[in-house]
Design an enzyme around this catalytic site. Structure first.
Site, PDB file in Angstrom:
ATOM      1  CB  CYS A  81      68.794  71.964 -25.541  1.00 53.44           C
ATOM      2  SG  CYS A  81      67.609  72.466 -24.372  1.00 53.44           S
TER       3      CYS A  81
ATOM      4  CD  GLN B  64      86.173  75.542 -29.169  1.00 51.22           C
ATOM      5  OE1 GLN B  64      85.035  75.391 -28.727  1.00 51.22           O
ATOM      6  NE2 GLN B  64      86.407  76.162 -30.312  1.00 51.22           N
TER       7      GLN B  64
ATOM      8  CE1 TYR C 122      88.263  88.148 -33.883  1.00 53.86           C
ATOM      9  CE2 TYR C 122      89.571  87.284 -35.703  1.00 53.86           C
ATOM     10  CZ  TYR C 122      88.681  88.210 -35.200  1.00 53.86           C
ATOM     11  OH  TYR C 122      88.200  89.201 -36.028  1.00 53.86           O
TER      12      TYR C 122
ATOM     13  CD  GLU D 210      91.630  86.601 -26.775  1.00 51.19           C
ATOM     14  OE1 GLU D 210      91.366  85.759 -27.648  1.00 51.19           O
ATOM     15  OE2 GLU D 210      90.759  87.226 -26.140  1.00 51.19           O
TER      16      GLU D 210
ATOM     17  CG  ASP E 163      88.734  79.728 -33.186  1.00 50.20           C
ATOM     18  OD1 ASP E 163      87.519  79.701 -33.462  1.00 50.20           O
ATOM     19  OD2 ASP E 163      89.251  79.042 -32.290  1.00 50.20           O
TER      20      ASP E 163
ATOM     21  CB  CYS F 296      81.403  78.690 -33.244  1.00 50.15           C
ATOM     22  SG  CYS F 296      81.519  80.437 -32.854  1.00 50.15           S
TER      23      CYS F 296
HETATM   24  N1  SAH Z   1      91.453  80.161 -30.749  1.00 55.96           N
HETATM   25  C1  SAH Z   1      91.113  80.129 -29.353  1.00 55.96           C
HETATM   26  C2  SAH Z   1      89.982  81.111 -28.981  1.00 55.96           C
HETATM   27  C3  SAH Z   1      88.770  81.098 -29.856  1.00 55.96           C
HETATM   28  S1  SAH Z   1      87.353  81.910 -29.205  1.00 55.96           S
HETATM   29  C4  SAH Z   1      90.753  78.714 -28.921  1.00 55.96           C
HETATM   30  O1  SAH Z   1      90.464  77.862 -29.760  1.00 55.96           O
HETATM   31  O2  SAH Z   1      90.749  78.437 -27.730  1.00 55.96           O
HETATM   32  C5  SAH Z   1      87.471  83.499 -29.843  1.00 55.96           C
HETATM   33  C6  SAH Z   1      88.440  84.382 -29.113  1.00 55.96           C
HETATM   34  O3  SAH Z   1      88.426  85.676 -29.743  1.00 55.96           O
HETATM   35  C7  SAH Z   1      88.107  84.642 -27.652  1.00 55.96           C
HETATM   36  O4  SAH Z   1      89.233  84.351 -26.859  1.00 55.96           O
HETATM   37  C8  SAH Z   1      87.769  86.134 -27.600  1.00 55.96           C
HETATM   38  O5  SAH Z   1      88.159  86.744 -26.381  1.00 55.96           O
HETATM   39  C9  SAH Z   1      88.585  86.679 -28.755  1.00 55.96           C
HETATM   40  N2  SAH Z   1      88.121  87.930 -29.353  1.00 55.96           N
HETATM   41  C10 SAH Z   1      86.862  88.410 -29.440  1.00 55.96           C
HETATM   42  N3  SAH Z   1      86.838  89.550 -30.129  1.00 55.96           N
HETATM   43  C11 SAH Z   1      88.116  89.810 -30.504  1.00 55.96           C
HETATM   44  C12 SAH Z   1      88.724  90.858 -31.260  1.00 55.96           C
HETATM   45  N4  SAH Z   1      88.004  91.846 -31.754  1.00 55.96           N
HETATM   46  N5  SAH Z   1      90.051  90.795 -31.466  1.00 55.96           N
HETATM   47  C13 SAH Z   1      90.791  89.771 -30.970  1.00 55.96           C
HETATM   48  N6  SAH Z   1      90.265  88.762 -30.253  1.00 55.96           N
HETATM   49  C14 SAH Z   1      88.947  88.781 -30.019  1.00 55.96           C
END
Ligand code: SAH
Length: 449
Positions: free
Chosen positions: A81, A283, A312, A333, A380, A407
């Site tokens: 930070c 988020q 994701y 997911e 994502d 991110c």
């Molecule tokens: N699009 C959503 C989540 C984004 S965060 C939003 O904006 O709220 C990334 C997500 O990917 C998380 O929920 C995590 O659990 C999931 N994730 C991580 N590895 C993964 C994989 N191998 N396959 C599918 N989902 C996965």
């Protein structure tokens, strides 16, 4: 060759990916907490490793005009930070340059991003915080965050990230831990019970989730503790007991028991309401998440004929926002609790043109590559980016449009280097989801060549 305890006058030239100041001595990188780009300081080397060293500031010989007084002075001792002491404009400029540098150096791409969405408020924005607890010798229970590169707690009743409601809630929790004689975990001897407290606050609704993370599954006096907490802190709408008996940096354990309320909180994104359970991703900066999703949906130029995949998908945020426009959206997911939340969210928002699958995104795509026509894919992923399996299959599926929310500009650039073999970048915007940290979010819109 430099060695421990050597002193040098150095100039900050950059930040590490975690936002620690970077200077070079005869080409050798030194990581220096609290050094801003352009500042000159006398530093003392504290550790020398193979590829870099650590040093600490003895005195500044020249301070940056961009340096500000941090709102919470203790924040300068933390890792990650650096930007609490940097003015926000300079932070945003740095983040944009970080994205552009990754695209060119890692991605080998000739593309310049000029748009970044700064956050409306740079402090006290996080809707989720996890705070470790420590009991001092005099019995007082305190919380804080870890000092840069250590496991030593910098005691801070409230950090500059957290929603300001956390202060009163945590103060009550700490007082009640003492009142009810709940033992606090001691990392050194791996004994005691309560390790950390996670708090999730709803940005739009008056709801707060408290997750008590303990080492053991039987914690004496927890019921009496909860009764007092909810009667003295009406803000708290649910309490979850999470058991994490392992000695690990991962916050949450597998096992959970709901002690009060229904074990979830709700928040809004645009006109949709979302149920969020303790283990699901959401988020951390709600207004910026709304901006991110709005831009992602706009860039996708969805029509009512589009079949969409949201990979994701978490609790179905993008899935459901897309479903309002598109013909059908599938969400995939890997975390089962998040999939459960997502299904409930579709139901509660009365969106029927969606399906959720609990699977690895890559495995799901492999299984469905021949049977499902897809026009638009949203991805994502977490910081590590897309898996090789996912990317390789995507190159075969060839959806017309791809929206990549990321991110981490480094893994994004790595993936774009491959994806641009068949896609053009049609739009790219960065967004500051995490003020006062070095992290930066971005949305890339890609179209088949
Ligand atoms: N699009 C959503 C989540 C984004 S965060 C939003 O904006 O709220 C990334 C997500 O990917 C998380 O929920 C995590 O659990 C999931 N994730 C991580 N590895 C993964 C994989 N191998 N396959 C599918 N989902 C996965």
């Amino acid at each position: 060759m430099l060695k421990e305890n050597d002193t040098f006058i150095v100039v900050g030239v950059d930040y590490t990916s975690e936002g620690i100041g970077l200077a070079k001595v005869e080409g050798f990188p030194l990581f220096i907490n609290n050094l801003i780009i352009g500042e000159e300081a006398e530093v003392k080397v504290t550790k020398v490793l193979r590829n870099y060293g650590l040093a600490k500031i003895i005195r500044f010989t020249e301070k940056s005009a961009d340096r500000i007084e941090p709102l919470i002075p203790e924040m300068i001792h933390l890792g990650g930070c650096q930007f609490c002491q940097l003015n926000y404009d300079a932070e945003v400029r740095f983040k944009l340059s970080k994205v552009n540098r990754a695209l060119s150096v890692i991605g080998g791409l000739d593309y310049t991003v000029s748009k970044i969405h700064p956050a409306p408020t740079a402090s006290f924005y996080r809707n989720k915080t996890t705070l470790p607890l420590v009991q001092k010798k005099n019995g007082e229970v305190v919380s804080g965050l870890y000092r840069f590169n250590t496991h030593e707690l910098v005691i801070m009743p409230l950090s500059e990230y957290d929603d300001e409601r956390v202060l009163a809630i945590m103060n009550n929790i700490k007082r009640l831990i003492t009142k009810h004689n709940i033992s606090v975990y001691d990392e050194e001897i791996n004994q005691g019970d309560i390790k950390k407290v996670m708090i999730r606050t709803s940005y739009y609704l008056n709801e707060v989730m408290v997750v008590l993370i303990t080492k053991n599954d039987k914690t004496p006096n927890l019921d009496a503790f909860c009764r007092d907490l909810v009667s003295e802190t009406p803000l708290v709408t649910t309490i979850v007991h999470n058991i994490n008996s392992r000695k690990t940096n991962v916050n949450l354990g597998e096992k959970e028991v709901v002690l009060y309320g229904d074990g979830v909180i709700h928040d809004k994104l645009h006109d949709l309401t979302f149920t969020i359970s303790s283990k699901s991703f959401f988020q951390v900066n709600t207004p910026q998440a709304e901006k991110l999703y709005a831009r992602a949906i706009e860039m996708a130029r969805l029509t009512k004929d589009d079949v969409v995949l949201d990979a994701y998908s978490g609790i179905g945020t993008i899935t459901l926002l897309a479903a309002k426009v598109a013909k059908h959206v599938s969400g995939v997911e890997i975390v089962s609790e998040a999939v459960k939340d997502a299904k409930l969210n579709a139901l509660n928002n009365n969106l029927k043109n969606v399906r959720f699958y609990e699977d690895d995104a890559g495995d799901y795509l492999v299984k469905n590559k021949d049977i499902q026509k897809v026009d638009v894919v949203f991805v994502d992923p977490p910081r590590k980016g897309l898996s090789e399996k996912f990317i390789n299959t995507l190159l075969k599926v060839k959806p017309e449009r791809l929206i990549y929310i990321s991110c981490d500009p480094a893994t994004l650039s790595r993936d774009l280097k491959i994806l641009t073999s068949i896609y053009d970048i049609t739009d790219f915007e960065a967004l500051d989801m995490f003020p006062r940290t070095a992290h930066v979010e971005s949305i890339t819109s890609l179209s088949l060549k």
